[in-house]
Design a protein around this motif. Structure first.
Motif, PDB file in Angstrom:
ATOM      1  N   ILE A  20       0.770  -1.530   0.242  1.00 47.28           N
ATOM      2  CA  ILE A  20      -0.015   0.114   0.257  1.00 47.28           C
ATOM      3  C   ILE A  20       1.036   1.312   0.057  1.00 47.28           C
ATOM      4  O   ILE A  20       1.852   1.471   0.146  1.00 47.28           O
ATOM      5  N   VAL A  21       1.089   2.102  -0.526  1.00 45.19           N
ATOM      6  CA  VAL A  21       1.362   3.496  -0.652  1.00 45.19           C
ATOM      7  C   VAL A  21      -0.105   4.600  -0.050  1.00 45.19           C
ATOM      8  O   VAL A  21      -0.768   4.715  -0.772  1.00 45.19           O
ATOM      9  N   SER A  22       0.423   4.807   0.306  1.00 46.18           N
ATOM     10  CA  SER A  22      -0.444   6.447   0.524  1.00 46.18           C
ATOM     11  C   SER A  22       0.107   7.163   0.457  1.00 46.18           C
ATOM     12  O   SER A  22       1.223   7.943   0.184  1.00 46.18           O
ATOM     13  N   MET A  23      -1.242   8.203  -0.109  1.00 45.94           N
ATOM     14  CA  MET A  23      -0.884   9.698  -1.090  1.00 45.94           C
ATOM     15  C   MET A  23      -1.803  10.595  -0.434  1.00 45.94           C
ATOM     16  O   MET A  23      -3.028  10.621  -0.270  1.00 45.94           O
ATOM     17  N   GLU A  24      -1.054  11.694  -0.537  1.00 44.01           N
ATOM     18  CA  GLU A  24      -2.452  12.681  -0.395  1.00 44.01           C
ATOM     19  C   GLU A  24      -2.995  13.678  -1.411  1.00 44.01           C
ATOM     20  O   GLU A  24      -2.312  14.103  -2.479  1.00 44.01           O
ATOM     21  N   VAL A  25      -3.836  13.913  -0.338  1.00 46.40           N
ATOM     22  CA  VAL A  25      -4.951  14.758  -2.192  1.00 46.40           C
ATOM     23  C   VAL A  25      -5.955  15.909  -1.661  1.00 46.40           C
ATOM     24  O   VAL A  25      -5.859  15.712   0.030  1.00 46.40           O
ATOM     25  N   VAL A  26      -6.033  16.024  -2.258  1.00 49.40           N
ATOM     26  CA  VAL A  26      -7.222  17.011  -2.009  1.00 49.40           C
ATOM     27  C   VAL A  26      -8.788  16.832  -3.019  1.00 49.40           C
ATOM     28  O   VAL A  26      -8.639  15.808  -3.768  1.00 49.40           O
ATOM     29  N   ASP A  27     -10.153  17.353  -2.418  1.00 51.15           N
ATOM     30  CA  ASP A  27     -11.066  16.229  -2.523  1.00 51.15           C
ATOM     31  C   ASP A  27     -11.292  16.507  -3.872  1.00 51.15           C
ATOM     32  O   ASP A  27     -10.622  18.160  -4.649  1.00 51.15           O
ATOM     33  N   GLU A  28     -11.730  15.545  -4.909  1.00 50.17           N
ATOM     34  CA  GLU A  28     -11.893  15.962  -6.299  1.00 50.17           C
ATOM     35  C   GLU A  28     -10.576  15.484  -6.975  1.00 50.17           C
ATOM     36  O   GLU A  28     -11.079  16.185  -8.223  1.00 50.17           O
ATOM     37  N   GLU A  29      -9.489  14.850  -6.782  1.00 48.10           N
ATOM     38  CA  GLU A  29      -8.433  15.120  -7.783  1.00 48.10           C
ATOM     39  C   GLU A  29      -8.916  14.068  -8.753  1.00 48.10           C
ATOM     40  O   GLU A  29      -9.283  12.863  -8.269  1.00 48.10           O
ATOM     41  N   THR A  30      -7.788  13.991  -9.896  1.00 45.81           N
ATOM     42  CA  THR A  30      -8.463  12.823 -10.876  1.00 45.81           C
ATOM     43  C   THR A  30      -6.781  11.865 -10.765  1.00 45.81           C
ATOM     44  O   THR A  30      -5.852  12.133 -10.076  1.00 45.81           O
ATOM     45  N   ILE A  31      -7.745  10.429 -11.043  1.00 44.77           N
ATOM     46  CA  ILE A  31      -7.046   9.791 -10.982  1.00 44.77           C
ATOM     47  C   ILE A  31      -5.441  10.112 -11.517  1.00 44.77           C
ATOM     48  O   ILE A  31      -4.366   9.772 -11.152  1.00 44.77           O
ATOM     49  N   LEU A  32      -5.551  10.676 -12.524  1.00 48.14           N
ATOM     50  CA  LEU A  32      -4.334  10.895 -13.596  1.00 48.14           C
ATOM     51  C   LEU A  32      -3.006  12.152 -12.345  1.00 48.14           C
ATOM     52  O   LEU A  32      -1.748  11.805 -12.335  1.00 48.14           O
ATOM     53  N   ASN A  33      -4.048  13.106 -11.957  1.00 46.64           N
ATOM     54  CA  ASN A  33      -2.965  13.160 -10.922  1.00 46.64           C
ATOM     55  C   ASN A  33      -2.117  12.916  -9.965  1.00 46.64           C
ATOM     56  O   ASN A  33      -1.009  13.137  -8.944  1.00 46.64           O
ATOM     57  N   ILE A  34      -2.869  11.477  -9.362  1.00 42.96           N
ATOM     58  CA  ILE A  34      -2.730  10.722  -7.824  1.00 42.96           C
ATOM     59  C   ILE A  34      -1.465  10.318  -8.520  1.00 42.96           C
ATOM     60  O   ILE A  34      -0.278   9.863  -8.141  1.00 42.96           O
ATOM     61  N   LEU A  35      -1.645   9.319  -9.880  1.00 45.52           N
ATOM     62  CA  LEU A  35      -0.937   8.496 -10.386  1.00 45.52           C
ATOM     63  C   LEU A  35       0.770   9.470 -10.600  1.00 45.52           C
ATOM     64  O   LEU A  35       2.025   9.069 -10.984  1.00 45.52           O
ATOM     65  N   LYS A  36       0.276  10.612 -11.418  1.00 47.73           N
ATOM     66  CA  LYS A  36       1.620  12.021 -10.997  1.00 47.73           C
ATOM     67  C   LYS A  36       1.644  11.726  -9.994  1.00 47.73           C
ATOM     68  O   LYS A  36       3.836  12.108  -9.985  1.00 47.73           O
ATOM     69  N   GLN A  37       1.879  11.888  -8.957  1.00 48.78           N
ATOM     70  CA  GLN A  37       2.233  12.466  -7.436  1.00 48.78           C
ATOM     71  C   GLN A  37       2.766  10.902  -7.177  1.00 48.78           C
ATOM     72  O   GLN A  37       3.915  11.350  -7.032  1.00 48.78           O
ATOM     73  N   ILE A  39       3.866   8.771  -9.249  1.00 48.15           N
ATOM     74  CA  ILE A  39       5.373   8.729 -10.002  1.00 48.15           C
ATOM     75  C   ILE A  39       6.411   9.760  -9.534  1.00 48.15           C
ATOM     76  O   ILE A  39       7.811   9.905  -9.263  1.00 48.15           O
ATOM     77  N   THR A  40       5.798  11.051  -8.705  1.00 54.73           N
ATOM     78  CA  THR A  40       7.052  11.813  -8.306  1.00 54.73           C
ATOM     79  C   THR A  40       7.909  10.660  -6.984  1.00 54.73           C
ATOM     80  O   THR A  40       8.565  11.096  -6.489  1.00 54.73           O
ATOM     81  N   LYS A  41       7.222  10.215  -6.166  1.00 55.66           N
ATOM     82  CA  LYS A  41       7.578   9.298  -4.968  1.00 55.66           C
ATOM     83  C   LYS A  41       8.309   8.108  -5.247  1.00 55.66           C
ATOM     84  O   LYS A  41       9.506   7.764  -4.927  1.00 55.66           O
ATOM     85  N   PHE A  42       8.082   7.399  -6.457  1.00 57.41           N
ATOM     86  CA  PHE A  42       8.498   6.467  -6.995  1.00 57.41           C
ATOM     87  C   PHE A  42       8.503   6.895  -8.797  1.00 57.41           C
ATOM     88  O   PHE A  42       7.843   5.957  -9.365  1.00 57.41           O
ATOM     89  N   PRO A  43       9.913   7.108  -9.204  1.00 54.92           N
ATOM     90  CA  PRO A  43       9.612   7.268 -10.383  1.00 54.92           C
ATOM     91  C   PRO A  43      10.472   6.573 -11.580  1.00 54.92           C
ATOM     92  O   PRO A  43       9.215   6.581 -12.845  1.00 54.92           O
ATOM     93  N   GLN A  44      10.708   5.265 -10.790  1.00 53.71           N
ATOM     94  CA  GLN A  44       9.896   4.544 -12.119  1.00 53.71           C
ATOM     95  C   GLN A  44       8.659   3.795 -12.303  1.00 53.71           C
ATOM     96  O   GLN A  44       8.902   3.102 -12.980  1.00 53.71           O
ATOM     97  N   MET A  45       7.945   4.212 -11.995  1.00 55.52           N
ATOM     98  CA  MET A  45       6.594   4.153 -12.049  1.00 55.52           C
ATOM     99  C   MET A  45       6.193   4.764 -13.294  1.00 55.52           C
ATOM    100  O   MET A  45       5.368   4.006 -14.363  1.00 55.52           O
ATOM    101  N   GLN A  46       6.410   5.725 -13.874  1.00 61.80           N
ATOM    102  CA  GLN A  46       6.552   6.284 -14.565  1.00 61.80           C
ATOM    103  C   GLN A  46       6.398   5.360 -16.263  1.00 61.80           C
ATOM    104  O   GLN A  46       5.491   5.299 -16.935  1.00 61.80           O
ATOM    105  N   GLU A  47       7.817   4.841 -16.353  1.00 62.73           N
ATOM    106  CA  GLU A  47       7.828   3.720 -17.635  1.00 62.73           C
ATOM    107  C   GLU A  47       6.984   2.083 -17.337  1.00 62.73           C
ATOM    108  O   GLU A  47       6.923   1.755 -18.606  1.00 62.73           O
TER     109      GLU A  47
END
Length: 94
Positions: A20-37, A39-47
């Motif tokens: 499990i990975v915990s991410m900080e979110v604001v209400d009504e965030e898109t899943i794309l923005n969550i996935l980009k966050q 990637i910021t934490k785990f750059p290898q996930m982008q590929e």
């Protein structure tokens, strides 16, 4: 900030260092923005997750509350902290 837990499976667990990975979110965030966050934490996930134009790679499955985002609003699907998000890599078998 609120927290959203993302369940990761198979080789994604190795990259993210757990189930499990915990991410900080604001209400009504898109899943794309969550996935980009993510990637910021785990750059290898982008590929692993995205093409060069930031589209999900074939056979990557993103579920929100048990529903594949491709059958919702795709990467524009909104998530909030009470949602359950799961990421599945392509699975080979035989």
């Amino acid at each position: 900030m609120k927290t959203l837990n993302i369940k990761v499976f198979a080789n994604f667990r190795e990259i993210c260092g757990g189930k499990i990975v915990s991410m900080e979110v604001v209400d009504e965030e898109t899943i794309l923005n969550i996935l980009k966050q993510l990637i910021t934490k785990f750059p290898q996930m982008q590929e692993e997750l995205f093409t060069e134009t930031f589209e999900l790679k074939p056979m990557i499955h993103v579920f929100i509350n048990g529903k594949n985002v491709m059958y919702l609003n795709g990467l524009d699907t909104k998530v909030s902290q009470q949602d359950t998000v799961a990421l599945f890599p392509p699975v080979a078998g035989g």
